[in-house]
Scaffold this motif. Sequence first.
Motif, PDB file in Angstrom:
ATOM      1  N   PRO A 144      -7.821   2.804   3.127  1.00 27.03           N
ATOM      2  CA  PRO A 144      -6.628   2.326   2.941  1.00 27.03           C
ATOM      3  C   PRO A 144      -5.310   3.217   3.025  1.00 27.03           C
ATOM      4  CG  PRO A 144      -8.080   1.922   0.915  1.00 27.03           C
ATOM      5  CD  PRO A 144      -8.550   2.876   2.026  1.00 27.03           C
ATOM      6  N   MET A 145      -5.576   4.595   2.912  1.00 24.77           N
ATOM      7  CA  MET A 145      -4.391   5.548   3.062  1.00 24.77           C
ATOM      8  C   MET A 145      -3.955   5.545   4.494  1.00 24.77           C
ATOM      9  SD  MET A 145      -3.820   7.090   0.185  1.00 24.77           S
ATOM     10  CE  MET A 145      -3.488   8.758   0.537  1.00 24.77           C
ATOM     11  N   ARG A 180       0.345  -7.256  -6.504  1.00 23.22           N
ATOM     12  CA  ARG A 180       0.234  -5.586  -6.162  1.00 23.22           C
ATOM     13  C   ARG A 180      -0.971  -5.319  -6.880  1.00 23.22           C
ATOM     14  NH1 ARG A 180       3.425  -1.506  -4.876  1.00 23.22           N
ATOM     15  NH2 ARG A 180       5.304  -2.418  -5.019  1.00 23.22           N
ATOM     16  N   HIS A 230       0.868  -1.357  -0.031  1.00 21.40           N
ATOM     17  CA  HIS A 230       0.096   0.025  -0.126  1.00 21.40           C
ATOM     18  C   HIS A 230       0.877   1.230   0.049  1.00 21.40           C
ATOM     19  CE1 HIS A 230      -4.338  -1.287   0.506  1.00 21.40           C
ATOM     20  NE2 HIS A 230      -3.677  -2.308   1.153  1.00 21.40           N
ATOM     21  N   GLY A 231       2.181   1.149   0.451  1.00 23.89           N
ATOM     22  CA  GLY A 231       3.065   2.305   0.555  1.00 23.89           C
ATOM     23  C   GLY A 231       2.735   3.117   1.539  1.00 23.89           C
ATOM     24  N   THR A 232       2.308   2.536   2.763  1.00 23.62           N
ATOM     25  CA  THR A 232       1.850   3.091   3.952  1.00 23.62           C
ATOM     26  C   THR A 232       2.772   2.926   4.866  1.00 23.62           C
ATOM     27  OG1 THR A 232      -0.017   1.471   4.096  1.00 23.62           O
ATOM     28  CG2 THR A 232      -0.510   3.636   3.406  1.00 23.62           C
TER      29      THR A 232
END
Lengths: 104, 369
Positions: B296-297, B136, B107-109
């Motif tokens: 999701p952020m 992904r 997610h890049g979080t």
Amino acid sequence: MAGWIEACGADDVDEEDVIRFDHEGRTFAIYRSPDDEYFATDGLCTHEKIHLADGLVMDDIIECPKHNGRFNYKTGQAKGAPVCVNLKTYPVKVEGGQVFVQID
Amino acid sequence: MSAVSFSSDFVKRDYSLTGPSARSAVETGLASAEWYHTEIPRKAMKELMQRSDGPAIRDTVLWLSLLVVTAAAGIFFWGSWWAVPFFFAYGALYGSASDARWHECGHGTAFKTRWMNDAVYQIASFMVMRNPVTWRWSHARHHTDTIIVGRDAEIAVMRPPDLFRLAANFFGIFDVWYGMKALIANAFGVLSADEKDFIPEMERRKAINAARVHVAIYAAAVLAALGFGSWLPLVLIGGPRLYGCWHMVMVGLLQHGGLADNVNDHRLNSRTVYMNPVSRFLYMNMNYHVEHHMFPMVPFHALPRLHEMIKHDLPAPNTSILDGYREMLPAFLRQLRNEDYFLKRELPATAKPYREEFHREDSVPIAAE
């Protein structure tokens, strides 16, 4: 060449943030960068048509709120999966405390 | 909690991504739909979404240190029963915790810094035996169309549930078999019809190249085991995906198991469960699963704060893993007789109601029989 459209007040957008602007059935995103410059792009992510105005601005990046796809909002460049198609950008100017976008 | 069955007729679901359920989901507007989310003021949301390297660096240092220490102790005691507890811990850190790192970094979080997310994502993808490119894209689809039959490629419990397969997967048996088959097929340049459905053409070469790297490392581990005449290389590499994945499966089944499918409200198809600190470390707070799907952020370290902020609008969480299984397992048994059965979680009085107009009987796409 289309004219300049008044989108919002300059103070309507927080620093390092984004707001949504709808005009004639289209939706746009208006950004204010950390160094107090303004930018405009199409309002929907090119991956799944999610409103970018609900996303997160980090420096010159806007991150989509649904799948975390990233674009450079200054150039529209897609920064990698899951976004592969660049975002359309529009010229912006600020006059009299108002933000104007040149929409084609 | 109320139990719901939309219909007494037996409804056959088709979980392929190219079949009648997929077409029906698109036609009925279930696919790529707008989902319910709890209203949160923009200022508060921005604060929750803020990225930071600190929490994930601490988490990663702890995770990798524990992996090294438990592996070293396991190697030291190799050949004696003293090795067992160390490999038990190593297995869970490798075969289960890698899933949560794969997920959060995907997610890049996890980190603020992009390359850190990407580095841990690649390592964790290998450990959990997932093609980093394929998964992904499948996970992006999972978030677009969560538990929409024919659209979501990551539905862990299909109806009627295959209980033997679920039990076997606590030891990774089916997941590893099919995962390895897919990796080898990808390494030979072959992508399945489902994979082609969610991986854009321009990304497919990357999926093939990633599979080749993974297969090469596994081949090296097998050769090392043969060369040394010892199982140890495979106990350290690859093996933990079998003997250490039990925790990932245990908590993963709770995410959506027994709940509704084909709805556009994560409160109906996802489950939040309060868990002990060890499980939350291994799982990176994904026990706040309704919250994660709705937003999701929000990074893993902010999910408890998000939960406190919106719990008035969500069904009450399960109070423990055991409490979750007490709710979920009977639902699985009921679904053996009637696959339309699911648990409809009750909302508190403070919550906005479910949008019943989107969740009627005739909104459920039915596969051709």
